[in-house]
Scaffold this motif. Sequence first.
Motif, short mmCIF file in Angstrom:
data_model
loop_
_atom_site.label_atom_id
_atom_site.label_comp_id
_atom_site.label_asym_id
_atom_site.label_seq_id
_atom_site.Cartn_x
_atom_site.Cartn_y
_atom_site.Cartn_z
N UNK A 179 20.11 23.89 81.19
CA UNK A 179 18.98 24.72 80.77
C UNK A 179 18.98 26.00 81.59
N UNK A 180 18.47 27.08 80.99
CA UNK A 180 18.45 28.36 81.69
C UNK A 180 17.43 28.36 82.83
N UNK A 181 16.35 27.60 82.67
CA UNK A 181 15.35 27.52 83.73
C UNK A 181 14.20 28.49 83.57
N UNK A 182 14.13 29.19 82.47
CA UNK A 182 13.04 30.12 82.23
C UNK A 182 11.97 29.45 81.37
N UNK A 183 10.71 29.61 81.79
CA UNK A 183 9.64 29.00 81.02
C UNK A 183 8.30 29.57 81.37
N UNK A 184 7.28 28.94 80.83
CA UNK A 184 5.91 29.35 81.12
C UNK A 184 5.09 28.12 81.52
N UNK A 185 4.07 28.35 82.32
CA UNK A 185 3.21 27.26 82.74
C UNK A 185 2.38 26.80 81.55
N UNK A 213 -2.78 22.93 100.46
CA UNK A 213 -2.78 22.81 99.01
C UNK A 213 -1.49 23.36 98.39
N UNK A 214 -1.06 22.72 97.30
CA UNK A 214 0.09 23.21 96.55
C UNK A 214 -0.12 22.88 95.07
N UNK A 215 0.66 23.49 94.22
CA UNK A 215 0.45 23.32 92.78
C UNK A 215 1.62 22.60 92.12
N UNK A 216 1.28 21.71 91.21
CA UNK A 216 2.26 21.09 90.32
C UNK A 216 1.97 21.62 88.92
N UNK A 254 4.15 31.53 94.55
CA UNK A 254 3.13 32.15 93.70
C UNK A 254 1.79 31.74 94.30
N UNK A 255 0.96 32.71 94.69
CA UNK A 255 -0.35 32.35 95.25
C UNK A 255 -1.15 31.50 94.27
N UNK A 256 -1.83 30.49 94.78
CA UNK A 256 -2.55 29.57 93.90
C UNK A 256 -3.54 30.28 93.01
N UNK A 257 -4.17 31.36 93.53
CA UNK A 257 -5.17 32.06 92.72
C UNK A 257 -4.55 32.88 91.60
N UNK A 258 -3.22 33.05 91.64
CA UNK A 258 -2.53 33.80 90.57
C UNK A 258 -2.06 32.87 89.45
N UNK A 268 9.37 29.22 90.60
CA UNK A 268 8.82 30.37 91.29
C UNK A 268 8.63 31.51 90.32
N UNK A 269 8.35 32.70 90.88
CA UNK A 269 8.11 33.85 90.01
C UNK A 269 9.31 34.12 89.09
#
Length: 127
Positions: free
Chosen positions: A52-58, A76-79, A97-101, A125-126
């Motif tokens: 897979x290319x590894x590009x996606x969206x949340x 804190x961290x995000x999944x 990526x900052x959690x608030x972003x 990541x970004x």
Amino acid sequence: MTEPAITVRAFFERVRAGQLVAIRCGSCGELAIPPKALCPQCHARAWQTQPLAGDGTIASYTVIRVAPRAHAGEAPYALAVVALKEGVSVLGRIVDIPLEKLAVGLSVRFRPLIAKDLTTSVGFGPA
Ligand SMILES: [Zn+2]
């Protein structure tokens, strides 16, 4: 018993080596994240590994504020569930990526993580 095309361990070892992979059904073309024994579409056992290319969206995310013992000190961290452009989704850890972003629809790119335990080594990541 038929061996899956790629085991969970092999999947995460490839992730750690820098390659995100899916499996494609050689019978109907269905794309899936391993492991899968049978194709959910046609019930064949004809998986072939596909990079897979590894590009996606949340697609969705959650912020972990009270972490399991193995990750104590990291919170804190995000999944996030990341919808990859190939049409499959994978769970990963958000880094740099900052959690608030964080937002649903934010573009992210696969990044291998060197985690203590294999199962948390998928990172994004970004973009
Ligand atoms: Zn199939």
